[in-house]
Enzyme design. Structure first.
Site, mmCIF file in Angstrom:
data_model
loop_
_atom_site.group_PDB
_atom_site.id
_atom_site.type_symbol
_atom_site.label_atom_id
_atom_site.label_comp_id
_atom_site.label_asym_id
_atom_site.label_seq_id
_atom_site.Cartn_x
_atom_site.Cartn_y
_atom_site.Cartn_z
ATOM 1 C CE LYS A 43 30.089 119.127 7.195
ATOM 2 N NZ LYS A 43 30.263 118.845 5.750
ATOM 3 N NE ARG A 93 32.432 127.005 -0.916
ATOM 4 C CZ ARG A 93 32.203 126.049 -1.818
ATOM 5 N NH1 ARG A 93 31.781 126.361 -3.034
ATOM 6 N NH2 ARG A 93 32.412 124.781 -1.515
HETATM 7 N N1 BES Z 1 34.397 121.170 5.916
HETATM 8 C C1 BES Z 1 33.680 120.726 4.789
HETATM 9 C C2 BES Z 1 34.549 119.992 3.794
HETATM 10 C C3 BES Z 1 34.918 118.573 4.133
HETATM 11 C C4 BES Z 1 34.016 117.561 3.958
HETATM 12 C C5 BES Z 1 36.189 118.285 4.547
HETATM 13 C C6 BES Z 1 34.374 116.261 4.249
HETATM 14 C C7 BES Z 1 36.559 116.981 4.823
HETATM 15 C C8 BES Z 1 35.655 115.971 4.659
HETATM 16 C C9 BES Z 1 33.064 121.913 4.033
HETATM 17 O O1 BES Z 1 32.678 122.989 4.807
HETATM 18 C C10 BES Z 1 31.844 121.395 3.351
HETATM 19 O O2 BES Z 1 30.948 120.988 4.036
HETATM 20 N N2 BES Z 1 31.853 121.394 2.028
HETATM 21 C C11 BES Z 1 30.786 120.878 1.255
HETATM 22 C C12 BES Z 1 30.541 121.840 0.123
HETATM 23 C C13 BES Z 1 29.266 121.569 -0.629
HETATM 24 C C14 BES Z 1 28.073 121.896 0.231
HETATM 25 C C15 BES Z 1 29.282 122.413 -1.877
HETATM 26 C C16 BES Z 1 31.165 119.498 0.752
HETATM 27 O O3 BES Z 1 32.337 119.288 0.384
HETATM 28 O O4 BES Z 1 30.325 118.618 0.746
HETATM 29 ZN ZN ZN Z 2 30.695 122.747 5.595
#
Ligand code: BES
Ligand code: ZN
Ligand code: ZN
Length: 482
Positions: free
Chosen positions: A260, A334
Site C-alpha cells: 500500500k 478474503r
Molecule cells: N483492509 C483493506 C480494505 C480497506 C481499505 C479498508 C481502505 C479500509 C480502508 C483490504 O485488505 C484491501 O486492501 N482491499 C483492497 C482490495 C483490492 C486489492 C482488490 C482495496 O480495497 O483496495
Molecule cells: Zn489488504
C-alpha cells in the site's frame, strides 16, 4: 461516570437538567427560549432557571416527532453528556420523559444510557500524562414513572452490558499493531472468555498447517508474528443449530508485496475491527445470557512484505479444497475469511455471518453511514437490516448476482482474489460466498467505512475504533432468542 436512576420527584435540584424538545412543540412556560425551535441537533442553555429538578437547563432539539428514532435518543444523550463535560458540570440529570417520544420508558432509558456511555469512551493508556478525567461524575436518568421502574432498570442493565462490550472491542482495535499481534489478540480473547463464562480454543500455526488452511498460511507466511485461529463459544444447552460469527483479524495490513502507499498506512491497524467486533459481541452474548448457541471464529495474522511473503501469481488451496490465484496480495482479508467460513461447516450453522474491513470500495460507496450487506438468504438479510436500524448500526444491501462470478473466474485456478474490473465490494462478497456454500443462510458485512472514526464529529464515537458490529450482532442474536 456513574449512571443512576431516580424515580422520586427530586428534592435536590441537579447542576444541569437536560430536557428534550420536539420541533414545533413549544417547551413549557418556564423553559421557553426565544430562538430555540427544537430542530434536531439544536441546543440551548438556560442558566439559573431554578426548576425543581435543576438549577440550570439544557434544551436539546429532537426534530420532528414523526421522524424520531431510538438513535436520536442515543445521540441526544451523548450531546447532553458532552455539553455537561465542556461546562465542567459534575451531575447531569436527564429528563427521560421529554426524550421518549412514542418509545416505552424502558427503550428510551436503554438508548440514553448507551448514548451517554458510548460518547464518553477514551483510549489514552499510552499518554504518559493522561488528560484529566472529565468532571461529569454522574448521569442521572430522571423520571416520575414508577410504573416502568423494572423495565427501565432491566434495559439500563442491558445497555451497560452492551456498552461494556463496545468498549472492549474499541480497546482491542485501538491498540497499536506492535502490541496487538495475532498472539496478543488470541490471548485477549482467551482472558475475556475465562472471565465471561465462554469456552475458548486457540489454534496455533502447527494446527493451522495440519488443517490445511491455505489462505491463512499464505497471508501470514511473510510475517515473523505467527497466525492464530480463535474459536469462542457460549455455554448454552440448546438443541437448535448455532449462529456462527466470523471476524477478519488482520492485525496490520501493509498490502504485502502488493504494498500500500505509505500515507495513512497506520490506519491499517484497524484491519482487525471485524475480529474485535466478534470477540466483543461474544462477551455481550454471554453477559446477557442469551439462550442461543453462538460461536465466534477469528482468523488472525499480519499481512507483511518480506522474502518469505506470498507473491502475486501464487496459487493456494483453501480449507475446503478450492484453489485461489492470488493476483493481489492486498486482497488478503478474503483469503483468511475463506478458511474460517469453510471451517464453520463443522458446526452446521443455522446462520453464518462474517464481518470485515474488506474493501476500500465499500467506504467509497457509503462513507461511514452504512456497512455493506450481502447475503444468500432473505430472512437473514431482513433480520440484519432490522437489527441495524434498531441498533443505529445501519446496513445497506448489495446484490450477489451469479453474473458477478465471471469477474473472479481465474485463468489458472478456481477463483482469483481480485475482480477483473469494477464492483470491488460485491466481487469480494462473491469470493466469500464460494466458501460459505455449505450453509444456506450466510451474510457478509463490509465495515471498511464504518469501523473507525477518522476524526469527524460523531456523537457516539470519539476518534478511532467505533466498535461497529457489537450492537448489531447483539440485536441479531436477541432476535433469534425469542
Ligand atoms: N483492509 C483493506 C480494505 C480497506 C481499505 C479498508 C481502505 C479500509 C480502508 C483490504 O485488505 C484491501 O486492501 N482491499 C483492497 C482490495 C483490492 C486489492 C482488490 C482495496 O480495497 O483496495
Ligand atoms: Zn489488504
Ligand atoms: Zn485488509
Amino acid at each position: 461516570m456513574k449512571i443512576t436512576i431516580s424515580f422520586s420527584k427530586a428534592t435536590q435540584p441537579a447542576d444541569l437538567l437536560a430536557v428534550g424538545c420536539f420541533e414545533g412543540h413549544k417547551p413549557s412556560q418556564d423553559l421557553s427560549a426565544k430562538k430555540f425551535s427544537g430542530k434536531y441537533g439544536e441546543t440551548a442553555y438556560l442558566p439559573s432557571i431554578s426548576l425543581r429538578a435543576g438549577k440550570n437547563a439544557l434544551l436539546i432539539g429532537l426534530g420532528k416527532k414523526e421522524k424520531f428514532t431510538l438513535d436520536k435518543i442515543r445521540c441526544a444523550a451523548a450531546r447532553a453528556a458532552c455539553y455537561a463535560k465542556s461546562m465542567k458540570v459534575e451531575e447531569l440529570r436527564f429528563d427521560l420523559e421529554s426524550f421518549s417520544g412514542d418509545f416505552s420508558a424502558g427503550e428510551a432509558a436503554g438508548a440514553a444510557v448507551e448514548g451517554a456511555r458510548l460518547s464518553n469512551y477514551r483510549f489514552d493508556r499510552y499518554k504518559s500524562k493522561p488528560s484529566p478525567a472529565s468532571s461529569l461524575t454522574e448521569f442521572e436518568l430522571y423520571t416520575p414513572k414508577t410504573s416502568a421502574q423494572s423495565a427501565i432498570k432491566k434495559s439500563v442493565r442491558e445497555a451497560e452490558i452492551v456498552s461494556e462490550g463496545v468498549y472492549f472491542t474499541r480497546d482491542l482495535a485501538n491498540e497499536p499493531p506492535n502490541v496487538m499481534t495475532p498472539e496478543k489478540l488470541a490471548e485477549s480473547a482467551r482472558q475475556m472468555a475465562s472471565k465471561n463464562n465462554l469456552s475458548c480454543q486457540i489454534l496455533g500455526p502447527a494446527e493451522i498447517k495440519r488443517l490445511k488452511m491455505g489462505g491463512i498460511l499464505g497471508v501470514s507466511q511473510g510475517s515473523v508474528n505467527p497466525p492464530r485461529f480463535i474459536i469462542l463459544q457460549n455455554k448454552v444447552k440448546s438443541s437448535k443449530k448455532p449462529i456462527v460469527l466470523v471476524g477478519k483479524g488482520i492485525t496490520f495490513d501493509t498490502g504485502g508485496i502488493s504494498i500500500k502507499p505509505s500515507g495513512d498506512m497506520d490506519k491499517m491497524k484497524f484491519d482487525m475491527c471485524g475480529a474485535a467486533a466478534v470477540i466483543g459481541a461474544m462477551k455481550v452474548v454471554a453477559n446477557l445470557k442469551l439462550p442461543v448457541k453462538v460461536i465466534g471464529l477469528v482468523p488472525t495474522c499480519e499481512n507483511m512484505p518480506s522474502g518469505s511473503a506470498q507473491r502475486p501469481g501464487d496459487i493456494i488451496t483453501c480449507l475446503n479444497g478450492k484453489t485461489v490465484e492470488v493476483l493481489n496480495t492486498d486482497a488478503e482479508g478474503r483469503l483468511i475469511l475463506a478458511d474460517a467460513l469453510a471451517y464453520a461447516k463443522r458446526f452446521n450453522p443455522r446462520v453464518l455471518v462474517d464481518i470485515a474491513t474488506l474493501t476500500g470500495a465499500c467506504a467509497a460507496t457509503f462513507a461511514d453511514l452504512a456497512s455493506g450487506l450481502m447475503s444468500t438468504d432473505e430472512d437473514l438479510a431482513g433480520r440484519i437490516k432490522e437489527a441495524g436500524e434498531a441498533s443505529g448500526e445501519r446496513v445497506w444491501e448489495l446484490p450477489l448476482w451469479d453474473e458477478y462470478f465471471d469477474l473472479i473466474k481465474a485463468t489458472y485456478a478456481d477463483i482469483q482474489n481480485i475482480s477483473k474490473k469494477y464492483a470491488g465490494t460485491i466481487t469480494a462478497g462473491m469470493f466469500l460466498k464460494e466458501f460459505a456454500d455449505h450453509t444456506s443462510a450466510w451474510a457478509h458485512l463490509d465495515i471498511a467505512g464504518t469501523a473507525w472514526n477518522e476524526g469527524g464529529p460523531k456523537p457516539l464515537s470519539p476518534i478511532g475504533a467505533t466498535g461497529i458490529g457489537v450492537r448489531l450482532f447483539t440485536r441479531l442474536v436477541q432476535g433469534y432468542s425469542r
